[in-house]
Design an enzyme around this catalytic site. Structure first.
Site, short mmCIF file in Angstrom:
data_model
loop_
_atom_site.label_atom_id
_atom_site.label_comp_id
_atom_site.label_asym_id
_atom_site.label_seq_id
_atom_site.Cartn_x
_atom_site.Cartn_y
_atom_site.Cartn_z
N LYS A 1 -4.33 17.07 -6.26
CA LYS A 1 -3.49 17.20 -7.45
C LYS A 1 -2.76 18.55 -7.47
O LYS A 1 -1.63 18.64 -7.93
CB LYS A 1 -4.31 16.97 -8.72
CG LYS A 1 -4.81 15.52 -8.83
CD LYS A 1 -3.64 14.52 -8.89
CE LYS A 1 -4.08 13.08 -9.02
NZ LYS A 1 -2.96 12.13 -9.11
N SER B 1 -2.40 15.53 -13.06
CA SER B 1 -3.72 15.41 -13.70
C SER B 1 -4.06 16.80 -14.19
O SER B 1 -3.51 17.80 -13.69
CB SER B 1 -4.76 14.98 -12.66
OG SER B 1 -6.08 15.19 -13.13
N ASP C 1 0.85 -1.19 0.00
CA ASP C 1 0.00 0.00 0.00
C ASP C 1 0.89 1.25 0.00
O ASP C 1 1.79 1.36 0.86
CB ASP C 1 -0.88 -0.04 1.27
CG ASP C 1 -2.00 0.98 1.20
OD1 ASP C 1 -1.75 2.13 0.81
OD2 ASP C 1 -3.14 0.61 1.56
N TYR D 1 -10.32 15.88 -4.70
CA TYR D 1 -9.36 15.39 -5.70
C TYR D 1 -8.52 16.55 -6.24
O TYR D 1 -7.30 16.45 -6.34
CB TYR D 1 -10.11 14.69 -6.83
CG TYR D 1 -9.21 14.07 -7.89
CD1 TYR D 1 -8.55 12.86 -7.66
CD2 TYR D 1 -9.03 14.68 -9.14
CE1 TYR D 1 -7.74 12.28 -8.64
CE2 TYR D 1 -8.23 14.11 -10.12
CZ TYR D 1 -7.59 12.91 -9.87
OH TYR D 1 -6.79 12.35 -10.85
N1 LIG Z 1 -8.03 7.97 -15.46
C1 LIG Z 1 -8.01 9.29 -15.65
O1 LIG Z 1 -8.87 9.84 -16.35
C2 LIG Z 1 -6.93 10.13 -15.01
C3 LIG Z 1 -6.85 11.48 -15.37
C4 LIG Z 1 -5.86 12.27 -14.81
C5 LIG Z 1 -4.96 11.73 -13.90
N2 LIG Z 1 -5.06 10.42 -13.54
C6 LIG Z 1 -4.10 9.90 -12.56
O2 LIG Z 1 -3.41 8.80 -13.09
C7 LIG Z 1 -2.90 8.00 -12.01
C8 LIG Z 1 -3.16 6.54 -12.33
O3 LIG Z 1 -4.53 6.28 -12.32
P1 LIG Z 1 -5.27 5.33 -13.38
O4 LIG Z 1 -6.30 6.16 -14.03
O5 LIG Z 1 -4.28 4.60 -14.19
O6 LIG Z 1 -6.05 4.35 -12.36
P2 LIG Z 1 -6.06 2.76 -12.17
O7 LIG Z 1 -6.97 2.52 -11.01
O8 LIG Z 1 -6.37 2.07 -13.45
O9 LIG Z 1 -4.58 2.41 -11.72
C9 LIG Z 1 -4.11 2.76 -10.44
C10 LIG Z 1 -3.38 1.59 -9.80
O10 LIG Z 1 -3.00 2.04 -8.48
C11 LIG Z 1 -3.25 1.01 -7.56
N3 LIG Z 1 -3.52 1.60 -6.24
C12 LIG Z 1 -4.58 2.37 -5.87
N4 LIG Z 1 -4.49 2.69 -4.57
C13 LIG Z 1 -3.34 2.11 -4.10
C14 LIG Z 1 -2.71 2.07 -2.85
N5 LIG Z 1 -3.24 2.67 -1.78
N6 LIG Z 1 -1.54 1.39 -2.73
C15 LIG Z 1 -1.01 0.75 -3.79
N7 LIG Z 1 -1.57 0.74 -5.01
C16 LIG Z 1 -2.73 1.42 -5.16
C17 LIG Z 1 -4.46 0.25 -8.10
O11 LIG Z 1 -4.49 -1.10 -7.61
C18 LIG Z 1 -4.23 0.32 -9.61
O12 LIG Z 1 -3.54 -0.81 -10.11
C19 LIG Z 1 -3.59 8.52 -10.75
O13 LIG Z 1 -2.68 9.33 -10.03
C20 LIG Z 1 -4.73 9.36 -11.29
O14 LIG Z 1 -5.10 10.37 -10.40
C21 LIG Z 1 -6.01 9.60 -14.10
#
Ligand SMILES: NC(=O)c1ccc[n+]([C@@H]2O[C@H](COP(=O)([O-])OP(=O)(O)OC[C@H]3O[C@@H](n4cnc5c(N)ncnc54)[C@H](O)[C@@H]3O)[C@@H](O)[C@H]2O)c1
Length: 283
Positions: A159, A142, A59, A155
């Protein structure tokens, strides 16, 4: 193979953007360590990549897990050149008015622990290795690190906090470690919500993001996860990015250049320039 023999540690590399980053960095010749809380996703990565990827189930909120990830990475690959704090959770744009008063304490703590403390702990755990390698940190931010409405107040605040973290660490770790951030935009991933708001079973993939972003983004479509990875390769490539520290790259399809009256200022360019539709790329 721009990153042959480089070693990258990514948090949240089991899914979505993080998984696309693992795929891209391995393709670029790097060795990759991943800290993710999902046992299944870590197993999947190890079976897909064998010796090129080391997975650590843990985690990001735990210093102990972060230290384990750093030490497993160093014992497997000898060093850490690039750290990518990336694991995050979302508040599904919950507005202040819609946030029940009695959830705010817990929701605030939950999202800041993952999205901000998780980044601080990752850098803390990797710091000796990063200083030794004269390495670098690339924080996933983000569009919500720069503009409203990419999340609710919780959120968006996390960020924006990461933007401050990039600047503070870029100053504080200089001249040994460079620290930069990528402000990625909407992506079809499995991004989850807060359990304190009963949203942990919700996934952003259930939202018709592609449809929504098609009209909202100047580039006219939602990028794929893979299309976001080039920015990270750039910051991780020492010979290309040596001058960059404290740099924040808006890499979001143009959210900052939307007009007052329409999203796409040049939509009549083809007609004005007498270019046939389909000839845009010169063929
Ligand atoms: N999806 C979008 O539209 C978007 C847009 C802007 C920014 N982001 C950012 O991109 C980053 C990645 O997100 P994503 O969209 O790929 O999401 P995702 O959920 O597909 O991937 C995130 C991964 O992080 C892991 N995770 C979550 N909480 C955790 C914890 N406490 N400890 C260990 N692992 C943990 C999850 O198991 C998952 O495998 C994030 O920081 C998110 O804020 C996403």
């Amino acid at each position: 193979m721009r990153l042959k023999d480089e070693v990258i540690l990514i948090t949240g590399g089991g899914s979505g953007l993080g998984r696309a980053l693992v795929d891209r960095f391995v393709a670029e010749g790097a060795k990759v360590a991943v800290l993710d809380k999902s046992v299944d996703r870590i197993r999947q990565l190890e079976s897909d990549y064998g010796k090129d990827v080391v997975g650590i189930v843990g985690d990001v909120r735990s210093m102990e897990d972060q230290k384990l990830a750093a030490s497993r990475c160093v014992s497997a690959f000898g060093k850490i050149d690039t750290l990518i704090p990336n694991a995050g959770i979302w508040d599904y744009n919950t507005s202040l008015a819609d946030l029940p008063e009695d959830t705010i304490d817990e929701a605030f703590d939950e999202i800041f622990q993952v999205n901000v403390k998780g980044y601080i702990l990752a850098v803390k755990a990797c710091l000796p290795a990063l200083v030794a390698s004269r390495g670098n940190v690339i924080c996933t931010i983000s569009n919500a690190g720069f503009y409203p409405n990419g999340g609710g107040p919780l959120y968006t605040a996390t960020k924006h906090a990461v933007v401050g973290l990039v600047r503070e660490l870029a100053y504080g770790l200089a001249p040994y470690v460079r620290v930069n951030g990528v402000g990625v935009g909407g992506i079809n991933t499995d991004l989850r919500g807060l359990s304190s708001l009963k949203m942990s079973e919700r996934s952003i993939s259930e939202i018709p993001l592609a449809e929504l972003l098609q009209d909202a983004l100047p580039i006219g479509r939602m990028p794929n996860p893979e299309e976001y990875t080039g920015a990270y390769v750039f910051f991780a490539t020492r010979s290309d990015s040596a001058p960059a520290t404290g740099a924040l790259l808006n890499f979001d399809g143009g959210m900052g250049v939307r007009g007052l009256f329409s999203t796409v200022g040049g939509k009549d360019l083809l007609e004005k320039l007498n270019i046939e539709r389909g000839d845009e790329n010169g063929h």
